[in-house]
Write an enzyme that holds these catalytic residues in place. Structure first.
Site, PDB file in Angstrom:
ATOM      1  N   GLY A  48       0.776  -1.233   0.000  1.00 49.69           N
ATOM      2  CA  GLY A  48       0.000   0.000   0.000  1.00 49.69           C
ATOM      3  C   GLY A  48       0.805   1.279   0.000  1.00 49.69           C
ATOM      4  O   GLY A  48       0.364   2.299  -0.513  1.00 49.69           O
ATOM      5  N   GLU A 103       4.046   4.389   5.868  1.00 46.45           N
ATOM      6  CA  GLU A 103       2.861   3.521   5.813  1.00 46.45           C
ATOM      7  C   GLU A 103       1.764   4.215   5.032  1.00 46.45           C
ATOM      8  O   GLU A 103       1.695   5.444   4.996  1.00 46.45           O
ATOM      9  CB  GLU A 103       2.428   3.224   7.256  1.00 46.45           C
ATOM     10  CG  GLU A 103       1.254   2.315   7.414  1.00 46.45           C
ATOM     11  CD  GLU A 103       1.502   0.888   6.939  1.00 46.45           C
ATOM     12  OE1 GLU A 103       1.528   0.664   5.716  1.00 46.45           O
ATOM     13  OE2 GLU A 103       1.633  -0.008   7.781  1.00 46.45           O
ATOM     14  N   ASP A 104       0.886   3.422   4.421  1.00 49.06           N
ATOM     15  CA  ASP A 104      -0.236   3.998   3.686  1.00 49.06           C
ATOM     16  C   ASP A 104      -1.375   4.407   4.620  1.00 49.06           C
ATOM     17  O   ASP A 104      -1.904   5.504   4.516  1.00 49.06           O
ATOM     18  CB  ASP A 104      -0.744   3.049   2.601  1.00 49.06           C
ATOM     19  CG  ASP A 104      -1.167   1.679   3.129  1.00 49.06           C
ATOM     20  OD1 ASP A 104      -0.844   1.339   4.290  1.00 49.06           O
ATOM     21  OD2 ASP A 104      -1.804   0.927   2.367  1.00 49.06           O
ATOM     22  N   ASP A 107      -4.967   1.560  10.653  1.00 47.55           N
ATOM     23  CA  ASP A 107      -6.299   1.190  11.142  1.00 47.55           C
ATOM     24  C   ASP A 107      -6.174   0.904  12.631  1.00 47.55           C
ATOM     25  O   ASP A 107      -6.165   1.816  13.429  1.00 47.55           O
ATOM     26  CB  ASP A 107      -6.835  -0.033  10.396  1.00 47.55           C
ATOM     27  CG  ASP A 107      -7.322   0.290   8.991  1.00 47.55           C
ATOM     28  OD1 ASP A 107      -8.232   1.115   8.870  1.00 47.55           O
ATOM     29  OD2 ASP A 107      -6.784  -0.282   8.031  1.00 47.55           O
ATOM     30  N   LYS A 135      -6.865   6.379  10.860  1.00 47.21           N
ATOM     31  CA  LYS A 135      -8.260   6.315  11.305  1.00 47.21           C
ATOM     32  C   LYS A 135      -8.271   6.335  12.830  1.00 47.21           C
ATOM     33  O   LYS A 135      -8.224   5.289  13.470  1.00 47.21           O
ATOM     34  CB  LYS A 135      -8.930   5.036  10.799  1.00 47.21           C
ATOM     35  CG  LYS A 135      -9.042   4.931   9.301  1.00 47.21           C
ATOM     36  CD  LYS A 135      -9.706   3.615   8.929  1.00 47.21           C
ATOM     37  CE  LYS A 135      -9.853   3.452   7.447  1.00 47.21           C
ATOM     38  NZ  LYS A 135     -10.483   2.151   7.109  1.00 47.21           N
ATOM     39  N   VAL A 157     -11.481   2.802   2.417  1.00 42.34           N
ATOM     40  CA  VAL A 157     -11.151   3.687   1.296  1.00 42.34           C
ATOM     41  C   VAL A 157     -10.177   3.002   0.344  1.00 42.34           C
ATOM     42  O   VAL A 157      -9.448   2.083   0.730  1.00 42.34           O
ATOM     43  CB  VAL A 157     -10.548   5.028   1.787  1.00 42.34           C
ATOM     44  CG1 VAL A 157     -11.589   5.848   2.529  1.00 42.34           C
ATOM     45  CG2 VAL A 157      -9.318   4.800   2.657  1.00 42.34           C
ATOM     46  N   ARG A 169      -5.647   0.521  -6.639  1.00 44.69           N
ATOM     47  CA  ARG A 169      -4.431   1.129  -6.092  1.00 44.69           C
ATOM     48  C   ARG A 169      -3.959   2.312  -6.926  1.00 44.69           C
ATOM     49  O   ARG A 169      -3.361   3.234  -6.414  1.00 44.69           O
ATOM     50  CB  ARG A 169      -3.285   0.107  -6.045  1.00 44.69           C
ATOM     51  CG  ARG A 169      -3.382  -0.922  -4.970  1.00 44.69           C
ATOM     52  CD  ARG A 169      -2.071  -1.722  -4.901  1.00 44.69           C
ATOM     53  NE  ARG A 169      -2.235  -2.967  -4.207  1.00 44.69           N
ATOM     54  CZ  ARG A 169      -2.204  -3.109  -2.878  1.00 44.69           C
ATOM     55  NH1 ARG A 169      -2.022  -2.063  -2.118  1.00 44.69           N
ATOM     56  NH2 ARG A 169      -2.351  -4.290  -2.321  1.00 44.69           N
TER      57      ARG A 169
END
Length: 183
Positions: A48, A103-104, A107, A135, A157, A169
């Site tokens: 990601g 990092e993308d 969570d 998030k 998302v 992506r």
């Protein structure tokens, strides 16, 4: 791929390409300031983080090195096994280096917390985290993130490196998918 190419799969665009570009530039300026004169190693978390890593590294003005890791906390399906596995480890010795994990999205933070602890045990000068998205409502562990692109609601998302079933992506924006995509 753009919004028109998605047909009815796109529900909403959360972050435009322009918003993303501007925030990446701001993050790069902060990182350049904080790591001036230091031996910086960016560690991208596959897959990601590919887009944010590419754009962030191009926006940085200070010299840097890059490496990649792939980790997984999932067993079969979509349920976490609770065990983190390294699928691809670093090729670089990080002893005495300043490591910035890129990092993308964050969570729960569980895998990233494990990764930071793992890298910290390898003798670096420092280990910090930069994430494109976070998030806050979903975070389950206390994890210090030095650079955050955007805080978003706890919604699924896609785009800008984030996928659904390995699709989307390559979208230049971040958005949500229409319900029929998941059916």
């Amino acid at each position: 791929m753009n919004a028109e190419d998605m047909g009815t799969d796109l529900q909403e665009i959360f972050l435009t390409e322009e918003q993303i570009r501007a925030r990446i530039q701001e993050m790069a300026a902060e990182i350049d300031r904080d790591y001036a004169g230091k031996d910086l190693l960016l560690v991208g978390v596959l897959r990601g983080a590919i887009m944010v890593m590419a754009d962030l590294s191009r926006a940085l003005k200070n010299p840097l090195h890059m490496d990649w890791m792939a980790v997984s906390s999932y067993g079969s399906g979509t349920k976490s096994s609770g065990v983190v596995r390294i699928l691809k480890d670093l090729d670089t010795d990080i002893s005495g280096r300043h490591v910035l994990i890129v990092e993308d999205i964050i969570d729960s933070g569980l895998t990233l917390s494990w990764l930071k602890e793992n890298l910290s045990s390898r003798g670096p000068a420092s280990v910090e985290i930069a994430t494109f998205l976070r998030k806050p409502e979903a975070v389950r562990v206390d994890i210090d993130v030095k650079y955050v692109g955007f805080d978003i609601a706890n919604e699924f998302v896609v785009g800008y490196g984030l996928d659904y079933a390995e699709k989307y992506r390559n979208l230049p924006f971040v958005g949500t998918l229409a319900p029929h995509v998941y059916a």
